[in-house]
Design a protein around this motif. Structure first.
Motif, mmCIF file in Angstrom:
data_model
loop_
_atom_site.group_PDB
_atom_site.id
_atom_site.type_symbol
_atom_site.label_atom_id
_atom_site.label_comp_id
_atom_site.label_asym_id
_atom_site.label_seq_id
_atom_site.Cartn_x
_atom_site.Cartn_y
_atom_site.Cartn_z
ATOM 1 N N GLN A 150 0.786 -1.192 -0.012
ATOM 2 C CA GLN A 150 0.090 -0.079 0.089
ATOM 3 C C GLN A 150 0.955 1.259 0.051
ATOM 4 O O GLN A 150 0.626 2.139 -0.827
ATOM 5 C CB GLN A 150 -0.954 -0.011 1.288
ATOM 6 N N ILE A 151 1.887 1.352 0.624
ATOM 7 C CA ILE A 151 2.915 2.455 1.030
ATOM 8 C C ILE A 151 3.566 2.811 -0.455
ATOM 9 O O ILE A 151 3.463 3.903 -1.044
ATOM 10 C CB ILE A 151 3.907 2.264 2.101
ATOM 11 N N ALA A 152 4.038 1.529 -1.128
ATOM 12 C CA ALA A 152 4.799 1.710 -2.443
ATOM 13 C C ALA A 152 3.886 2.160 -3.575
ATOM 14 O O ALA A 152 4.316 3.124 -4.302
ATOM 15 C CB ALA A 152 5.555 0.243 -2.631
ATOM 16 N N ALA A 153 2.780 1.665 -3.658
ATOM 17 C CA ALA A 153 1.639 1.873 -4.591
ATOM 18 C C ALA A 153 1.366 3.356 -4.454
ATOM 19 O O ALA A 153 1.095 4.035 -5.269
ATOM 20 C CB ALA A 153 0.573 0.970 -4.420
ATOM 21 N N THR A 154 0.987 3.794 -3.195
ATOM 22 C CA THR A 154 0.571 5.137 -2.813
ATOM 23 C C THR A 154 1.623 6.041 -3.565
ATOM 24 O O THR A 154 1.444 7.232 -4.222
ATOM 25 C CB THR A 154 0.236 5.467 -1.363
ATOM 26 N N VAL A 155 2.806 6.022 -2.756
ATOM 27 C CA VAL A 155 3.891 6.947 -3.221
ATOM 28 C C VAL A 155 4.277 6.584 -4.722
ATOM 29 O O VAL A 155 4.599 7.839 -5.586
ATOM 30 C CB VAL A 155 5.175 6.533 -2.486
ATOM 31 N N GLY A 156 4.096 5.567 -5.220
ATOM 32 C CA GLY A 156 4.542 5.183 -6.743
ATOM 33 C C GLY A 156 3.756 5.877 -7.676
ATOM 34 O O GLY A 156 3.932 6.147 -8.917
#
Ligand code: SF4
Length: 434
Positions: free
Chosen positions: A144-150
């Motif tokens: 979730q973190i990686a997809a949000t920032v990505g």
């Protein structure tokens, strides 16, 4: 969460009016073993509550069974910046560093005396609920973190992402998986990656792999400035597995593999070292081609040093300023003068040049891996990680005129024609522009 909660550890003069923390006064408590059933995350594993997304610590529900690499914890500042937690930070709009921490029910297996994550807290508090550098660390699925920032890394508030390894048998493998999840979503050129390593479980090959996978900077948390303080606070003194020599081995590997300006060491000021000792270490790191990232000792609640005094501001400011001069201004520790207690008495620069550096204020900001503003401005701003906002140690923003008047007073360099007015900095609530 508010960072303006009352504190019981406001720094001032030490015992006998001392303006520094001497070795003899900084003895940690002895750790106690947790009862058998509560060791190794026993409470969380027995309840085995499945996680359902974001977990906010100390929320009066059973702590779910969360593990890296699927889950990581992130700082309160990063959670507010990402919109995962509500809240505002005193005089800060956001944080520039996304600090991630590996998480396991068993927690960190080390017992460092100043750290809120240490193993001796097993009976008292589940790992995911422990405070670390004064704040809570919510747990969130890594994907979730990686997809949000990505989704838009070029316009992200974050200038850097940092993975903090902890001492756990899975942490080397899981750091690689967390890193891969991140780089699957975020180009490392858009948001550079730092690794805060755990040398105790690492080999030189591990360091090479993390570089090959896209990491930009590798840091080693020496934390203690001398071998004696290291052993007392992170080694045999507290039944903890770390060794000074192993930390230096991995630091030297990082120097070879990551290269100049791409490795560094964390050091905590005020755990019993002298100013001369810590600044000699800073010089050693600069001579090796690296940087030092400094933290002011603060008695973390629940830690084995929570009864000890925070670093007096006089000592902290002298070391902060001297470290900046060595790291960024070409001044050498040999040019500085010290008194019989090892305190800095002369910074080795003409008064006019020193005044200009003090007034620029950067020396008193948090130190750490750089962001996108300047080489000497740390992305890792750690808002109020080493002090309460009512008595700031490391400024997470550019110090303003009232802050600089206070800093000058703490340094013993107050200007007669521009004196500090008691508590004037507390009147400021706005966020300074960068
Ligand atoms: S190894 Fe790091 S996280 Fe673990 S107790 Fe020591 S300082 Fe804390």
């Amino acid at each position: 969460m508010t960072c303006l909660k009352p504190e019981n550890a406001r720094p001032g003069a030490g015992e006998d009016g001392r303006d520094f923390n001497p070795f003899a006064a900084m003895q940690p408590r002895r750790p106690e073993e947790a009862p058998q059933g509560l060791r190794n995350g026993g409470r969380v594993k027995q309840a085995n509550v499945p996680p359902t997304g974001t977990y906010l610590p100390n929320n009066n529900i059973l702590t779910p069974h969360m593990r890296s690499p699927e889950y990581v914890q992130l700082s309160t500042a990063a959670a507010i910046t990402l919109g995962i937690m509500p809240g505002k930070m005193h005089r800060c709009g956001c944080t520039r560093c996304l600090n991630l921490l590996l998480t396991y029910p068993e927690g960190c297996r080390a017992n460092c005396a100043y750290c809120g994550l240490a193993r001796h807290r097993e009976a008292e508090r589940d790992y995911a609920d422990r405070n670390f550098i004064r704040v809570d660390w919510p747990a969130v699925p890594m994907e979730q973190i990686a997809a949000t920032v990505g989704a838009d890394p070029e316009n992200s508030p974050f200038h850097r992402m940092c993975i903090s390894m902890i001492t756990h048998p899975r942490s080397d493998d899981d750091t690689r998986t967390v890193l891969k999840t991140w780089t699957d979503h975020v180009d490392p050129d858009a948001i550079p990656i730092s690794i805060l390593s755990n040398p105790t479980t690492m080999t030189r090959e591990d360091v090479e792999t993390l570089k090959d996978m896209g990491s930009d900077i590798f840091t080693v948390a020496l934390d203690a400035a001398t071998p004696e303080i290291f052993d007392r606070t992170r080694g045999r003194g507290v039944q903890s597995p770390h060794k000074w020599s192993k930390y230096w081995d991995i630091l030297m590997d990082a120097r070879d593999i990551f290269g100049p300006k791409k490795f560094g060491a964390h050091i905590i000021v005020g755990m019993g070292e002298t100013e001369r000792e810590i600044l000699t270490l800073v010089q050693q790191l600069v001579d090796l081609g690296g940087h030092s990232h400094m933290f002011c000792f603060f008695p973390e609640k629940g830690s084995l040093m929570d009864h000890l005094p925070a670093t007096p501001r006089d000592q902290w400011r002298r070391v902060q300023l001297a470290r900046y001069l060595i790291d960024y201004c070409g001044v050498r520790v040999g040019q500085m003068r010290f008194d019989e207690e090892g305190r800095v008495t002369d910074f080795g620069l003409p008064a006019g040049e020193l005044d200009a550096i003090i007034d620029a204020g950067i020396a008193f900001r948090t130190s750490g891996c750089p962001g996108k503003f300047a080489e000497d401005i740390s992305a890792c701003d750690r808002p109020y990680g080493d002090s309460p906002p009512s008595n700031i140690a490391s400024y997470p923003f550019q110090p303003q005129a009232p802050d600089l008047r206070l800093i000058r007073k703490q340094l013993g360099k107050e200007r007669a024609d521009d004196p500090y007015v008691e508590d004037e900095e507390l009147e400021i609530t706005s966020t300074p522009a960068e």
